[in-house]
Motif scaffolding. Sequence first.
Motif, PDB file in Angstrom:
ATOM      1  N   PRO A 353       0.798  -1.244   0.000  1.00 33.29           N
ATOM      2  CA  PRO A 353       0.000   0.000   0.000  1.00 33.29           C
ATOM      3  C   PRO A 353       0.818   1.274   0.000  1.00 33.29           C
ATOM      4  N   THR A 354       2.093   1.231   0.431  1.00 36.78           N
ATOM      5  CA  THR A 354       2.906   2.454   0.412  1.00 36.78           C
ATOM      6  C   THR A 354       4.061   2.363  -0.580  1.00 36.78           C
ATOM      7  N   ALA A 355       4.085   1.316  -1.411  1.00 38.11           N
ATOM      8  CA  ALA A 355       5.028   1.196  -2.522  1.00 38.11           C
ATOM      9  C   ALA A 355       6.475   1.004  -2.092  1.00 38.11           C
ATOM     10  N   SER A 356       6.685   0.353  -0.960  1.00 39.10           N
ATOM     11  CA  SER A 356       8.027   0.156  -0.441  1.00 39.10           C
ATOM     12  C   SER A 356       8.175  -1.242   0.138  1.00 39.10           C
ATOM     13  N   PHE A 357       9.417  -1.735   0.173  1.00 41.20           N
ATOM     14  CA  PHE A 357       9.687  -3.045   0.769  1.00 41.20           C
ATOM     15  C   PHE A 357       9.313  -3.086   2.246  1.00 41.20           C
ATOM     16  N   MET A 358       9.239  -1.932   2.903  1.00 43.90           N
ATOM     17  CA  MET A 358       8.886  -1.903   4.318  1.00 43.90           C
ATOM     18  C   MET A 358       7.450  -2.358   4.567  1.00 43.90           C
ATOM     19  N   ASP A 359       6.622  -2.361   3.528  1.00 46.04           N
ATOM     20  CA  ASP A 359       5.250  -2.851   3.702  1.00 46.04           C
ATOM     21  C   ASP A 359       5.224  -4.312   4.130  1.00 46.04           C
ATOM     22  N   PHE A 360       6.211  -5.095   3.701  1.00 46.93           N
ATOM     23  CA  PHE A 360       6.212  -6.512   4.056  1.00 46.93           C
ATOM     24  C   PHE A 360       6.350  -6.691   5.562  1.00 46.93           C
ATOM     25  N   ALA A 361       7.165  -5.865   6.183  1.00 45.92           N
ATOM     26  CA  ALA A 361       7.317  -5.934   7.634  1.00 45.92           C
ATOM     27  C   ALA A 361       6.176  -5.229   8.339  1.00 45.92           C
ATOM     28  N   LEU A 362       5.766  -4.086   7.812  1.00 53.16           N
ATOM     29  CA  LEU A 362       4.891  -3.202   8.577  1.00 53.16           C
ATOM     30  C   LEU A 362       3.412  -3.349   8.245  1.00 53.16           C
ATOM     31  N   GLN A 363       3.068  -4.317   7.420  1.00 49.25           N
ATOM     32  CA  GLN A 363       1.691  -4.803   7.402  1.00 49.25           C
ATOM     33  C   GLN A 363       1.543  -5.937   8.416  1.00 49.25           C
ATOM     34  N   MET A 364       2.636  -6.642   8.686  1.00 57.19           N
ATOM     35  CA  MET A 364       2.614  -7.781   9.605  1.00 57.19           C
ATOM     36  C   MET A 364       2.856  -7.367  11.054  1.00 57.19           C
ATOM     37  N   LEU A 365       3.828  -6.495  11.292  1.00 57.54           N
ATOM     38  CA  LEU A 365       4.197  -6.122  12.656  1.00 57.54           C
ATOM     39  C   LEU A 365       3.023  -5.583  13.474  1.00 57.54           C
ATOM     40  N   PRO A 366       2.192  -4.678  12.945  1.00 60.45           N
ATOM     41  CA  PRO A 366       1.072  -4.193  13.762  1.00 60.45           C
ATOM     42  C   PRO A 366       0.130  -5.309  14.211  1.00 60.45           C
ATOM     43  N   GLN A 367      -0.068  -6.320  13.342  1.00 62.83           N
ATOM     44  CA  GLN A 367      -0.918  -7.448  13.727  1.00 62.83           C
ATOM     45  C   GLN A 367      -0.313  -8.197  14.907  1.00 62.83           C
ATOM     46  N   LEU A 368       1.000  -8.433  14.833  1.00 63.47           N
ATOM     47  CA  LEU A 368       1.691  -9.112  15.921  1.00 63.47           C
ATOM     48  C   LEU A 368       1.667  -8.261  17.193  1.00 63.47           C
ATOM     49  N   PHE A 369       1.896  -6.974  17.028  1.00 63.35           N
ATOM     50  CA  PHE A 369       1.914  -6.070  18.185  1.00 63.35           C
ATOM     51  C   PHE A 369       0.558  -6.066  18.892  1.00 63.35           C
ATOM     52  N   ALA A 370      -0.514  -5.942  18.120  1.00 61.82           N
ATOM     53  CA  ALA A 370      -1.855  -5.901  18.720  1.00 61.82           C
ATOM     54  C   ALA A 370      -2.155  -7.203  19.462  1.00 61.82           C
ATOM     55  N   TYR A 371      -1.653  -8.320  18.938  1.00 65.13           N
ATOM     56  CA  TYR A 371      -1.879  -9.613  19.594  1.00 65.13           C
ATOM     57  C   TYR A 371      -1.085  -9.720  20.896  1.00 65.13           C
ATOM     58  N   LEU A 394       2.589   3.956   9.483  1.00 68.67           N
ATOM     59  CA  LEU A 394       1.277   4.591   9.581  1.00 68.67           C
ATOM     60  C   LEU A 394       0.205   3.752   8.922  1.00 68.67           C
ATOM     61  N   ASP A 395       0.482   3.283   7.717  1.00 71.06           N
ATOM     62  CA  ASP A 395      -0.515   2.496   6.996  1.00 71.06           C
ATOM     63  C   ASP A 395      -0.848   1.214   7.751  1.00 71.06           C
ATOM     64  N   GLY A 396       0.206   0.527   8.247  1.00 67.41           N
ATOM     65  CA  GLY A 396      -0.018  -0.743   8.938  1.00 67.41           C
ATOM     66  C   GLY A 396      -0.791  -0.584  10.232  1.00 67.41           C
ATOM     67  N   PHE A 397      -0.398   0.369  11.070  1.00 65.50           N
ATOM     68  CA  PHE A 397      -1.056   0.516  12.366  1.00 65.50           C
ATOM     69  C   PHE A 397      -2.446   1.118  12.243  1.00 65.50           C
ATOM     70  N   LEU A 398      -2.665   1.929  11.214  1.00 62.26           N
ATOM     71  CA  LEU A 398      -3.996   2.508  11.053  1.00 62.26           C
ATOM     72  C   LEU A 398      -5.000   1.517  10.472  1.00 62.26           C
TER      73      LEU A 398
END
Length: 752
Positions: A353-371, A394-398
């Motif tokens: 969603p943000t056009a960067s390799f960081m999306d792979f980590a930061l779409q997953m990390l917020p899910q793990l963090f919330a759990y 921002l995209d992942g946590f929101l």
Amino acid sequence: MPRLIYASVRHLMHRLFHRQVCHQSLIPLNRKVALTFRKTFLFSKYAKSMLSTMLSTPESLVGEKNIVLLGAPGAGKTTVAVLIGQITGLPVIDINEILEKTWHMSVAQKLQEVGEELFLQEEGEVVQKLSTVRGVISLTGSNPMHLASMNHVKKNGIIVYLDVSLEDILERLEGMNIDHIVGLRPGVSMQDIFQYRQQFYHQWYHVRVLCQAGDTAETIAVKVLDGIKRYQDSKSGIFVSTRSVNNDSEFMQNPSFFTDVVIEDLALDGGLFVPADPLPELTAGEWQRLVETSYTERAQILLEKFIHPNDVPAINLREMVMKAYGQNFSCNKIAPVRHLSGSQFLLELFYGPTASFMDFALQMLPQLFAYCMPRTCNYLILVVTSGDTGCAVLDGFLRLSDADKQRIAILAFFPEERMSQVQKAQMISYKAENVKFVGVKSNFDFCQMIVKQIFTNSDYTGFLTVEYGTALYTANSTNWACLLPKVVYHASSYLDLINQGVITFGDPIDVCIPTGNFDNILAAVYAKYMGIPIRKFICASNQDATLTDFIRTGKYDLRHGNVTAFSPTLDVLKASNIERYLHLVSQGDGLLMTKLFSQLKEQYYFQVPNLLLERIQHDFMSDWCSEGECLDAIYSVYRSTGYILDPDTAMAKLVADRQHDGTCPVVVVSTAHPCKSAAAVLQALKAKEISQRPIDQLQMLNSLNSIPSIHNAVLERIGKAHTQDYQVCPADPSDIMDIIERFIYQKFMCIA
């Protein structure tokens, strides 16, 4: 049972099987043979005695639980259950036999008599009456489709999923009577049934056993016991600091588990968390199993290897993986591999969603963090970004649930003058009550240093917790859970090359990665340790050649400062994950890490020992290129292929041209969509007039009709950027701490 004793048991098992069964050790995995085997196979008294001594008692392995084997028809559940019963001395319960005794007829007759729906109901009712403990239960292939009975089984059982490929299932069923499989009728294939039932198998298991082609029942039984041992072992899945020493008393008394590491991020001694156990490794056959699978299934299986099921159960992990990668990426392959030219291939990591390799980590990390997040306080997530990380955080946590977002706020610090216009506009376009942006009049390393100091300032963090009920958290690449998802795409790229017919498993590849914080290239190193045959890691740097010099000389020297470049995502002078890499290649030498990184903090440089340098240079090559050379590479590739590289990828392509010998494929990791650095790309393509407005720059790129096409999510977001403001502050630690405290007060303490 101690690991050493358990390994001895496995060795003895192999010897006993080969001695007594000889050529019959390649046992076909079907029920008929399993029943015959049950009657004929017996251990000698001596063998039983030795195994019993080494295994201690069944209770030591499963306690008051059952071992429950789950899987498709033909997975070998009954055969493997028999073997496990022989090894452990536990009684074996075959649900098919129980059903036939209860119904006084065959399963096939019952299915024909009552029909599928009533069959599943009556089958489930029989299972619900089981009161066995400390047994080995072989379920039917359809048991997992009955909710109440599976809840009953799970209450008293460790459920092990025998994950066998469809090809192997079909081959085994070919010689079996399959007239009692629920759902099998004209027009419905076994493949249809297998795919439909996957959702039920994935819903219930505690432990997955990934079965490869050619696995014998003996091998699978060993894998089952290994998996149960890991599941039951309270010391499995522990993490240590890169600076801890073996048998550190504090570590032994207060171990950190995955859930702790996700929340804590940095160790108290200033080091980074790493697993205490060796990295998980897959066999060649297990990797082959993943060649035909989807990216989400690869991610699920590999993350299960790293994350202990008692920390994050498989069913919860699957939900997170599907939320992270199921719908959020614009390419259904998630991380596709594209041939560029010659022996060069691009791993495209910009479809998130943000056009960067960081999306792979930061779409997953917020899910793990919330759990993993404790429910006793609020959290302020501090983000330090030089470009891509801020948007991705921002995209992942929101995307989290409203309930989770009520207890989470995000404060992003970035170097005010060292971000591209598009990246800055994209980041500040996120509008939410729990989000704030702060531009700092300094560089990335200053921002990162201050945030690290804040996290290790127990007086300050303790004050925030007591006064405001708020804990600090960082979502940068120092977090272990931010690093793990990147291992997946490096492994996946190798599997995709196999799928494309470029290589076969075992053929070497090289990888060339534009490197700033060393996290992306370290993830590739971890993929190699897991069994992916990567020959060389080529580290590509911009004109701040700190990493190149380090790999060539062993001296890590920060005294010269970094150089501002048009690829600000690589303007990282102090690459945090260097510490994790050095810990790995020094075989966990915590004393050395403490010495080196204390010297780095005090004197801004260190020199690794010669032996360590030899190990680094055995695996790594490195080079850098100037800004002008990078612009020329973008233009050259566009003219010859019609493909537009972003500056970081162009830099990596140019370094690969220089360093790679062409004897094997080289995967050049494309870390961002070219639109993220639109002004630099347009300059490289010799555009005559370049607007200062990011939206105009994107429109201009879009008009070229090139590959890759414009990233629509970024285009849409940039259009909103002008409506959002951000704060600018001086490079002063006290100012930054004041901003943090005020934002916490506004977010969590003010009553409207």
